[in-house]
Every structure is written in structure tokens, then in C-alpha cells.
Design an enzyme around this catalytic site. Structure first.
Site, PDB file in Angstrom:
ATOM      1  N   GLU A  38       0.874  -1.158   0.000  1.00 45.45           N
ATOM      2  CA  GLU A  38       0.000   0.000   0.000  1.00 45.45           C
ATOM      3  C   GLU A  38       0.923   1.221   0.000  1.00 45.45           C
ATOM      4  OE1 GLU A  38      -2.628  -0.217   3.417  1.00 45.45           O
ATOM      5  OE2 GLU A  38      -3.412   1.743   2.849  1.00 45.45           O
ATOM      6  N   ARG A 263       5.039 -12.573   9.855  1.00 50.41           N
ATOM      7  CA  ARG A 263       5.754 -11.324   9.570  1.00 50.41           C
ATOM      8  C   ARG A 263       7.176 -11.432  10.090  1.00 50.41           C
ATOM      9  NH1 ARG A 263       2.119  -7.143   8.838  1.00 50.41           N
ATOM     10  NH2 ARG A 263       3.673  -5.527   9.104  1.00 50.41           N
ATOM     11  N   LYS A 273       5.014   0.715   9.207  1.00 50.12           N
ATOM     12  CA  LYS A 273       5.044   2.027   8.557  1.00 50.12           C
ATOM     13  C   LYS A 273       4.441   3.098   9.460  1.00 50.12           C
ATOM     14  CE  LYS A 273       3.190   0.126   4.875  1.00 50.12           C
ATOM     15  NZ  LYS A 273       2.555  -0.122   3.580  1.00 50.12           N
TER      16      LYS A 273
HETATM   17  P1  ATP Z   1       2.990  -2.083   7.922  1.00 47.72           P
HETATM   18  O1  ATP Z   1       2.383  -2.872   9.036  1.00 47.72           O
HETATM   19  O2  ATP Z   1       4.420  -1.768   8.107  1.00 47.72           O
HETATM   20  O3  ATP Z   1       2.180  -0.892   7.529  1.00 47.72           O
HETATM   21  P2  ATP Z   1       1.696  -3.534   5.889  1.00 47.72           P
HETATM   22  O4  ATP Z   1       1.539  -4.983   6.061  1.00 47.72           O
HETATM   23  O5  ATP Z   1       0.537  -2.666   6.144  1.00 47.72           O
HETATM   24  O6  ATP Z   1       2.962  -3.072   6.691  1.00 47.72           O
HETATM   25  P3  ATP Z   1       1.657  -3.437   3.047  1.00 47.72           P
HETATM   26  O7  ATP Z   1       2.089  -2.305   2.207  1.00 47.72           O
HETATM   27  O8  ATP Z   1       0.212  -3.714   3.108  1.00 47.72           O
HETATM   28  O9  ATP Z   1       2.275  -3.187   4.477  1.00 47.72           O
HETATM   29  O10 ATP Z   1       2.466  -4.755   2.718  1.00 47.72           O
HETATM   30  C1  ATP Z   1       2.843  -5.212   1.441  1.00 47.72           C
HETATM   31  C2  ATP Z   1       3.223  -6.658   1.567  1.00 47.72           C
HETATM   32  O11 ATP Z   1       4.340  -6.798   2.444  1.00 47.72           O
HETATM   33  C3  ATP Z   1       2.095  -7.467   2.168  1.00 47.72           C
HETATM   34  O12 ATP Z   1       1.935  -8.650   1.423  1.00 47.72           O
HETATM   35  C4  ATP Z   1       2.548  -7.742   3.579  1.00 47.72           C
HETATM   36  O13 ATP Z   1       2.038  -8.942   4.037  1.00 47.72           O
HETATM   37  C5  ATP Z   1       4.077  -7.745   3.440  1.00 47.72           C
HETATM   38  N1  ATP Z   1       4.705  -7.362   4.699  1.00 47.72           N
HETATM   39  C6  ATP Z   1       4.522  -6.222   5.388  1.00 47.72           C
HETATM   40  N2  ATP Z   1       5.218  -6.229   6.537  1.00 47.72           N
HETATM   41  C7  ATP Z   1       5.892  -7.411   6.571  1.00 47.72           C
HETATM   42  C8  ATP Z   1       6.780  -8.025   7.503  1.00 47.72           C
HETATM   43  N3  ATP Z   1       7.135  -7.413   8.632  1.00 47.72           N
HETATM   44  N4  ATP Z   1       7.259  -9.246   7.197  1.00 47.72           N
HETATM   45  C9  ATP Z   1       6.926  -9.861   6.049  1.00 47.72           C
HETATM   46  N5  ATP Z   1       6.086  -9.340   5.141  1.00 47.72           N
HETATM   47  C10 ATP Z   1       5.567  -8.129   5.382  1.00 47.72           C
HETATM   48 MG    MG Z   2      -1.162  -1.999   6.017  1.00 47.05          MG
END
Ligand code: ATP
Ligand code: MG
Length: 561
Positions: A38, A263, A273
Site C-alpha cells: 500500500e 511477519r 510504517k
Molecule cells: P505495515 O504494518 O508496516 O504498515 P503492511 O503490512 O501494512 O505493513 P503493506 O504495504 O500492506 O504493508 O504490505 C505489502 C506486503 O508486504 C504485504 O503482502 C505484507 O504482508 C508484506 N509485509 C509487510 N510487513 C511485513 C513483515 N514485517 N514481514 C513480512 N512481510 C511483510
Molecule cells: Mg497496512
């Protein structure tokens, strides 16, 4: 994947499933993955793990991987983030070729699918506020209650939804909800919101839309539209899977296989983020690319290489349960990579002047120094030596304890690549601080070799006063002093655990010329001090600013052997 690779390592649970599907001919044996961030912040190390996994699997199984921005929330998303995401994925070494997409590319299709659900009696326009909806949703032990608007006629729903789209209602006054089951044990299936009203410009679609699909209504269908075969995502989406399945089944569209993994969590950082944004906004760090941040931009600036991050992602592997990886493993991967490729240079962080009394005045010579003992192909270079040099203050003690092998009054050490020198006199300033040493050298020890079998125990680095270049050196330590700042027992906030010494700037270090000429991203080692690279500020401020990527001592290698 070659047979050899397969024999080497057992497959993890995701690769096992992908292989099974491919061999059984599912999806005509295609393998197609995607990385779907995102664009509401910069990518971090956790994303790197997901990027390596998705692009890695596509490559290993002869498939494809898309880059798709899941841009369904115009309130938090920015073009700045989208640009950085593309840059970071490329930097990590992956290529989406011509497959760069946006969930917003599919807004038209998603809208049509919402209409289909309404026509099929499977979606309704609801006038409840978000607050009221929450009250009726129930919880893990209690079923929810149905919305009073649930039984609106198809005609009324169609009319209201069109008006929502036309911008006729204020934000928050209505939503479109899927009609599933208010008593489902899975709360995600309790008539979730699939469209909300937002009178907000979208970075891609401008003011075309007044309603936006929810993430849940967009994500799974976007995968479906792109023909994704395996939707790899993190564990928190496990309970969303039945909802994505429901959408695919009720819309009668291609059904990707979702597989969840844990994760990546790592000690001494926050990997979210939202939390990183707070660090930036509150000024705890100097921006998203602060070298102390676990963002890919920060890590790149600090001197991490894509190779070291890919190696880390591989070694971390895949788990089905949440776990915590030690930051030492990441540092170990960086050291191992840099050890092979970083040229060695000389520098002193806290310069102490040394005059070699028996070295001819005005003379200067070039001495041969090895560029990388790990890689003889890198050859040697000449470092200049003359009567005045600088050593590091930490390599001298006026009153040394026993077994101190560096420089002390009367003692002899080897200057790396240069000569044996003996300290003859200590000069102090008016405050009693040591400000200069007078030494003698043994001309027979040129190159640092013993002339007569005489041994010295200490070898120290130095720079030539005549040619050394002044540099600001930035020494980084962990951003937090608590290994798990988000899980403190006392209920404190993660920002209460910031390490006050996470950045130490040394303004007047001295380095040999060859260490001052490199551009950001080119790693080198300052012998005995650590791995470094130039900070991008060097270019803008036209002076030498060096970031220490990592110190030399590898605690991980030691403890894990
Ligand atoms: P954050 O919690 O940091 O905002 P998010 O999961 O909301 O991260 P996205 O932009 O939605 O971030 O994630 C893009 C991809 O990266 C998704 O498929 C998510 O599952 C993966 N991802 C995000 N954080 C991690 C992590 N800590 N370890 C492994 N994969 C991750
Ligand atoms: Mg997110």
C-alpha cells in the site's frame, strides 16, 4: 529450480505447496505471484522479506511476479511513496518487467462487481454510522445484530449506490456492505463494508470517484484479475481468507490460493510504517532514509547492500508462527558480504599527531598496501608516508596496564604497511592533555616487516598528515535501547525506549585520500574500525561525510558457532 538446488535444501511450506500445485497441473501449471504494498509509507525490511519471497518463488518455478500498489485509501497514500517503492524493489534486484499495476486500475471492474452483488441480493446500502456498525458487530463471543437497512430492495440499493457514486451523500453517511452472516464466528464475515464514501482526490484517479472500495474488497479481486495463482501474505490476513474466498465464489471469478506466513520481526527496530511515520513526524529521526531506520532507503544510505538483505531474507526463512529475529543476524549478513568486496582503507577517528624524529624532513614515500586480503585480485595501492602522521588516540596510553600491546612511552608497535616505531617522548598541552608524540622509526622495517626477527605484538593504523583528508564520521548504534521496544511490560510507548546514543558524529576524523573519493553506495572498510560508505550529504555539502554501516566485531558469528 535445478535438481541440484532441490536436493540441497528441504522446501519450506509455501514452496512445497507451489510445487505440488505446479506438478498437479493446477492453473495450467502456471506460477504467478505479486508484491502488493500500500503506498502509504516507505518499504522496510519486512517488505524486503516479502519481495524476496514473491519474486524468488516466481523465478524458481519459472513463473512471473507483479508489482501492484494496493491504493484503495487516498487519505494516506502519496505519489512520493509510490515512487520510492519502485526504486526500492529495483534496488533490491527484482524486475516486474511490464507488470506494474494499481488496484485503482480496477476501480471500474470492482464497481461493476459491487453492482452484481447488489443485483444478486448479496450487498446492501447501509445508513449506519461506523460507530453504530461497531456496536452491532458483536465480538468474539457474541454474535452481531443485523442492520435495519439489510432488507432494502435491490432497486433501492442500486439507486442509492449510484447516488453514492455520484457524490450525492456526505462522507460517512452511507456504506455498501456485503450481506453475509452477522452471526459468523469470523467477524470479517459479519456484513463487512465493501464501499465507503470519500470525497477525496486520489493520486491516480483524481476526482473521478466519490466512493472507494475497501481494502478487503479490492485486494483479493485484484489478485484474481491479474491471474495470480498464489497470494502470499502475512498471518494477520488468515481470517480474511474466508472473505476473499466468498467474494471470488459469489462473483464466479478466478480463485487464487492464499497462503499466510509470519511477519518478520527483528530486535531493536520497529517494523511498521505507522510507527516509522511517527518517528519521522516527531523528529526522532532525520527522515524515512535516516540510516538508523529499518527502511530500505535508510539501510541503503547506511551502506547495506542488496545482496546482504537478500541473504538475510533467505536465512530467516519462513515460519507459520510469529517470532523475533535478532538484528545480529542481519549485521552478520552485511559483514560477510562486505568482507568479500569492501576495499580496505586507513583512517583514524580521533587523531593524535606523531612526529617521527629520525625520518628525513621533506621526504615522502609511497608504501604498498593490500586492498583486500580476502581477494588478491584487488591488488595493492600506494599510501603516502612522511615525517608527520596521525594515529588514533585510542591506540596510545601513557600509563598502560600489563599486556597493552599498542603504543606507550618506550614501547614499539608496527604501523600497518609502514614501519616499526618506538615512542620516545610525550608532549602535552597547557591543560595536561597529550597532544603529540615523538617517535623514532626503524628504516629496516619498511612494509611493516621485522628486520631482525624482532617481534612486536601491536599493529595500528595511521594516516599521513600531508595527504590525509578530514572527514565527518557518523557512528550509528541501535535506534532503541530495548530489544523489543513495542512489547515493554510496563505499558510504555516504543518512543520511551529510544537510545540517546544511537548517533555519534565525529567531526574531525582523518582518512587516507582513497577513502574520501568514493560515492554513496560504494562500501569500504576502515581497518580496525568498521565498514563505511559516503553519506549522500557529502555530495550536497561538498565535504567528506562517512556513515559507519557496521562495526567489525561479529557477535552473531561468535555466539552461533
Ligand atoms: P505495515 O504494518 O508496516 O504498515 P503492511 O503490512 O501494512 O505493513 P503493506 O504495504 O500492506 O504493508 O504490505 C505489502 C506486503 O508486504 C504485504 O503482502 C505484507 O504482508 C508484506 N509485509 C509487510 N510487513 C511485513 C513483515 N514485517 N514481514 C513480512 N512481510 C511483510
Ligand atoms: Mg497496512
Amino acid at each position: 529450480m535445478t535438481e541440484e538446488d532441490q536436493n540441497e535444501k528441504p522446501l519450506d511450506f509455501i514452496r512445497t505447496k507451489v510445487k505440488e500445485d505446479q506438478e498437479s497441473g493446477k492453473n495450467e501449471s502456471r506460477v504467478h505471484t505479486r508484491f502488493p504494498p500500500e503506498p502509504n509509507g516507505y518499504l522496510h525490511l519486512g517488505h524486503a522479506k516479502s519481495i524476496c519471497l514473491n519474486f524468488g518463488i516466481a523465478k524458481e518455478f519459472g513463473g512471473l511476479c507483479n508489482l501492484r500498489l494496493d491504493d484503495t485509501n487516498p487519505v494516506a497514500e502519496k505519489t512520493e511513496y509510490a515512487e520510492a517503492i519502485k526504486e526500492d524493489v529495483k534496488w533490491l534486484g527484482f524486475d516486474w518487467e511490464d507488470r506494474f499495476f494499481h488496484a485503482s486500475d480496477y476501480f471500474g471492474q470492482l464497481f461493476d462487481w459491487a453492482i452484481k452483488l447488489i443485483r444478486d441480493g448479496k450487498a446492501f446500502v447501509c445508513d449506519l454510522s461506523f460507530e453504530e456498525m461497531r456496536e452491532l458487530r458483536g465480538n468474539l463471543t457474541e454474535p452481531g445484530k443485523e442492520s435495519p437497512f439489510r432488507e432494502r430492495s435491490v432497486e433501492e440499493n442500486l439507486e442509492l449506490f449510484e447516488k453514492m457514486k455520484a457524490g450525492e451523500f456526505p462522507e460517512g453517511s452511507k456504506t455498501l456492505r456485503a450481506k453475509i452472516d452477522m452471526s459468523s464466528p469470523n467477524i470479517n464475515l459479519r456484513d463487512p463494508v465493501i464501499y465507503r464514501i470519500l470525497h477525496q482526490e486520489h493520486p491516480k484517479t483524481g476526482d473521478e470517484w466519490k466512493i472507494y472500495p475497501s481494502y478487503d474488497f479490492a485486494h483479493g479481486q485484484s489478485d484474481s484479475i491479474e491471474g495470480i495463482t498464489h497470494s502470499l501474505c502475512t498471518l494477520e490476513f488468515e481470517h480474511h481468507r474466508p472473505l476473499y474466498d466468498w467474494f471470488c465464489e459469489n462473483l464466479g471469478i478466478h480463485h487464487p490460493q492464499q497462503i499466510e506466513f509470519a511477519r518478520l520481526n527483528m530486535t531493536y527496530v520497529v517494523m511498521s510504517k505507522r510507527k516509522m511515520l511517527r518517528l519521522v513526524e516527531k523528529g526522532y529521526v532525520d527522515g524515512w532514509d535516516d540510516p538508523r531506520m529499518a527502511t530500505l532507503q535508510g539501510m541503503r544510505r547506511r551502506g547495506f547492500t542488496p545482496e546482504s538483505i537478500r541473504e538475510f531474507a533467505e536465512r530467516v526463512g519462513l515460519a507459520k508462527r510469529e517470532n523475533m529475529i535478532e538484528v545480529e543476524l542481519l549485521e552478520h549478513c552485511l559483514r560477510t558480504d562486505l568482507n568479500k568486496r569492501a576495499p580496505r582503507r586507513l583512517g583514524v577517528l580521533r587523531p593524535l599527531k606523531v612526529v617521527i624524529e629520525n625520518y628525513p624532513e621533506g621526504k615522502s614515500e609511497g608504501l604498498e598496501a593490500v586492498n583486500n586480503p580476502e581477494n588478491p585480485d584487488e591488488g595493492t595501492r600506494q599510501v603516502s608516508f612522511s615525517r608527520e602522521i596521525f594515529i588514533d588516540r585510542n591506540d596510545f596510553m601513557e600509563d598502560p596496564p600489563k599486556k597493552y600491546f599498542r603504543l606507550a612511552p618506550g614501547s614499539e608497535v608496527r604501523l600497518k604497511y609502514a614501519y616499526y616505531v618506538t615512542c620516545r617522548e610525550v608532549i602535552k598541552d597547557e591543560d595536561g592533555e597529550v597532544c603529540e608524540l615523538v617517535c623514532s622509526y626503524d628504516p629496516e622495517s619498511r612494509g611493516g616487516d621485522s628486520p631482525d626477527g624482532r617481534k612486536v605484538r601491536g599493529t595500528i593504523q595511521w594516516v599521513d598528515a600531508a595527504t590525509a583528508v578530514q572527514a565527518e564520521v557518523r557512528l550509528y548504534d541501535r535506534l532503541f535501547s530495548n530489544p523489543t521496544p513495542e512489547q515493554a511490560e510496563d505499558g510504555s510507548d516504543f518512543t520511551d525506549h529510544l537510545n540517546p546514543d544511537s548517533l555519534i558524529k565525529i567531526k574531525d576524523a582523518l582518512v587516507e585520500q582513497a577513502a574520501s573519493l568514493l560515492s554513496p553506495g560504494e562500501p569500504f572498510q576502515l581497518e580496525r574500525i568498521g565498514y563505511f560508505c559516503a553519506d549522500p550529504d557529502s555530495t550536497t555539502e561538498k565535504r567528506v561525510i562517512l556513515n559507519r554501516s557496521v562495526a567489525l566485531r561479529d557477535s552473531w558469528a561468535k555466539t552461533s558457532k
